[in-house]
Motif scaffolding. Sequence first.
Motif, PDB file in Angstrom:
ATOM      1  N   LEU A   1      -3.165 -11.743 -18.352  1.00 51.23           N
ATOM      2  CA  LEU A   1      -4.190 -12.773 -18.215  1.00 51.23           C
ATOM      3  C   LEU A   1      -5.563 -12.126 -18.238  1.00 51.23           C
ATOM      4  O   LEU A   1      -5.874 -11.271 -17.403  1.00 51.23           O
ATOM      5  CB  LEU A   1      -3.983 -13.523 -16.893  1.00 51.23           C
TER       6      LEU A   1
ATOM      7  N   THR B   1      -3.565 -25.486 -17.297  1.00 50.71           N
ATOM      8  CA  THR B   1      -4.331 -26.578 -16.700  1.00 50.71           C
ATOM      9  C   THR B   1      -3.492 -27.825 -16.423  1.00 50.71           C
ATOM     10  O   THR B   1      -3.866 -28.653 -15.603  1.00 50.71           O
ATOM     11  CB  THR B   1      -5.497 -26.967 -17.615  1.00 50.71           C
TER      12      THR B   1
ATOM     13  N   SER C   1      -2.549 -14.720 -22.305  1.00 49.91           N
ATOM     14  CA  SER C   1      -3.407 -15.893 -22.325  1.00 49.91           C
ATOM     15  C   SER C   1      -4.810 -15.502 -21.879  1.00 49.91           C
ATOM     16  O   SER C   1      -4.987 -14.580 -21.085  1.00 49.91           O
ATOM     17  CB  SER C   1      -2.859 -16.982 -21.398  1.00 49.91           C
ATOM     18  N   ASN C   2      -5.797 -16.228 -22.415  1.00 43.76           N
ATOM     19  CA  ASN C   2      -7.179 -16.024 -21.985  1.00 43.76           C
ATOM     20  C   ASN C   2      -7.523 -16.871 -20.767  1.00 43.76           C
ATOM     21  O   ASN C   2      -8.588 -16.692 -20.169  1.00 43.76           O
ATOM     22  CB  ASN C   2      -8.151 -16.379 -23.121  1.00 43.76           C
ATOM     23  N   GLU C   3      -6.642 -17.795 -20.414  1.00 46.00           N
ATOM     24  CA  GLU C   3      -6.937 -18.709 -19.313  1.00 46.00           C
ATOM     25  C   GLU C   3      -5.659 -19.155 -18.629  1.00 46.00           C
ATOM     26  O   GLU C   3      -4.565 -19.051 -19.185  1.00 46.00           O
ATOM     27  CB  GLU C   3      -7.691 -19.932 -19.849  1.00 46.00           C
ATOM     28  N   LEU C   4      -5.813 -19.662 -17.424  1.00 51.27           N
ATOM     29  CA  LEU C   4      -4.679 -20.174 -16.661  1.00 51.27           C
ATOM     30  C   LEU C   4      -4.262 -21.542 -17.184  1.00 51.27           C
ATOM     31  O   LEU C   4      -5.059 -22.244 -17.809  1.00 51.27           O
ATOM     32  CB  LEU C   4      -5.058 -20.287 -15.179  1.00 51.27           C
TER      33      LEU C   4
ATOM     34  N   GLU D   1      -3.722  -9.308 -14.263  1.00 52.70           N
ATOM     35  CA  GLU D   1      -5.090  -9.567 -14.696  1.00 52.70           C
ATOM     36  C   GLU D   1      -5.608  -8.354 -15.466  1.00 52.70           C
ATOM     37  O   GLU D   1      -5.526  -7.223 -14.992  1.00 52.70           O
ATOM     38  CB  GLU D   1      -5.989  -9.847 -13.500  1.00 52.70           C
TER      39      GLU D   1
ATOM     40  N   SER E   1      -2.963 -18.322  -8.081  1.00 53.56           N
ATOM     41  CA  SER E   1      -4.295 -18.298  -8.672  1.00 53.56           C
ATOM     42  C   SER E   1      -4.916 -16.926  -8.440  1.00 53.56           C
ATOM     43  O   SER E   1      -4.633 -16.273  -7.433  1.00 53.56           O
ATOM     44  CB  SER E   1      -5.179 -19.383  -8.041  1.00 53.56           C
TER      45      SER E   1
ATOM     46  N   GLU F   1      -1.038 -16.620 -26.350  1.00 56.34           N
ATOM     47  CA  GLU F   1      -1.514 -17.969 -26.000  1.00 56.34           C
ATOM     48  C   GLU F   1      -0.345 -18.847 -25.542  1.00 56.34           C
ATOM     49  O   GLU F   1      -0.149 -19.970 -26.001  1.00 56.34           O
ATOM     50  CB  GLU F   1      -2.255 -18.612 -27.187  1.00 56.34           C
TER      51      GLU F   1
ATOM     52  N   PRO G   1      -9.791 -12.096 -20.510  1.00 56.88           N
ATOM     53  CA  PRO G   1     -10.651 -12.587 -21.600  1.00 56.88           C
ATOM     54  C   PRO G   1     -10.308 -11.939 -22.923  1.00 56.88           C
ATOM     55  O   PRO G   1      -9.618 -10.904 -22.969  1.00 56.88           O
ATOM     56  CB  PRO G   1     -12.058 -12.193 -21.122  1.00 56.88           C
TER      57      PRO G   1
END
Length: 404
Positions: free
Chosen positions: A52, A167, A162-165, A183, A291, A121, A54
């Motif tokens: 995880l 949703t 993935s670039n993001e958690l 991370e 998180s 992704e 950017p």
Amino acid sequence: MASASGIDNGAVETAGRLRAVVGELSAVFYEREDVVRTLVATMLAGQHALLLGPPGTAKSELARELTGRIEGANLWEILLSKFTAPTRMFGPIDVAALSRGEYRQVYDGRATTADIAFIDEIFKCSMAALNETLGFLNERLYHPENGGAPIRCPLISAITASNELPTGEDSAAIYDRLLVRLEVDYLTDPSNFAALVRSAVDQPTAPVRTTVTLTELQHAVSVAVPRVIVSDAIVDALCTLRAALRRREIIASDRRWRTSVRLLQASAFLDGRMEVTEHDLALLTHVLWDSPAQRPSVEREVLQMVNPDAREALDIADAIEELEAQLDAKAGQSREALSDWAIKEANTKLSRAGKQLGRLRTDAETAGRSTVSIDRVIARQKAVHSRLLTEALGVDASMVQAQV
């Protein structure tokens, strides 16, 4: 034939080569030693991991370099989107057979036949492919488009990125299937960043490339790792850790706790040990949070039990972050006021922090404990100190490197 450690000789050699793989990749991917080692342990545990972070943090490149070290394995890679159809992942329709009135899928080269997978992704998995992806990751099963008996997939481990958690609830279901969450951020140590920049123009040398065979990996996953002993003391430590995290309102599922035991066994095996020790519990810092905001609390509770040096380093990290926040707040002040604060207060504190971290690292190394967390704080101290010297005191970047 078994070695003195209780692990058969073939497995001992496999563990040794995997340690070599960790060393080789850590030398190429700066500030990623903990990530690489944890990914290898995850593979040995037969579990799945999430990278995880950017864009531009080498997640895909690292995953490919690692999975490419498994000789003879069927490797499968895909970049998901919300339009990805299940047949693209698990097998397209055989057009030639369809023209003859037969409905068949072509499974070769797809997830259905993969031993190791890299799924980029992951949280953009389409609704149409969601249930099949969950079955693939969790049960290693695929249900053919035309019905019939499910197909058992040979998947050992998947690395996802993935670039993001996630949703939504749908992607959260996949998130729960990924035991290890790592991370990955941009480089913090100025010297590592400088080395990265130099690597863009330096002539590359032929790298040493250690590999293991698929058969050796399968034997380690199915035979050698499950034989690693988990003592009552480790079970007690897990119970204590669970209670400590619950007091912080960090709740991991019973399934996650149970599955994590195999990860601890894999960590011990990777180190060439036949019994889990408290040192292996450090991997739980990548398992027990949902998180990223929870991760520091999990790390502190774990390190409180297994590595007091690293726990003290995290306290120093808090002080470093506070100093950087003060530097940000003083950005609008005059250069004279900023320099005065830097010389009289900030520089002294950061220099003292650097010496304390150096001592902690020496103590941890002498005691045979992991220095990963301490190294991360040292890199952060160097980055903030470098920034202070350049922004507050106007010191040339080359001089900063000499002083750090």
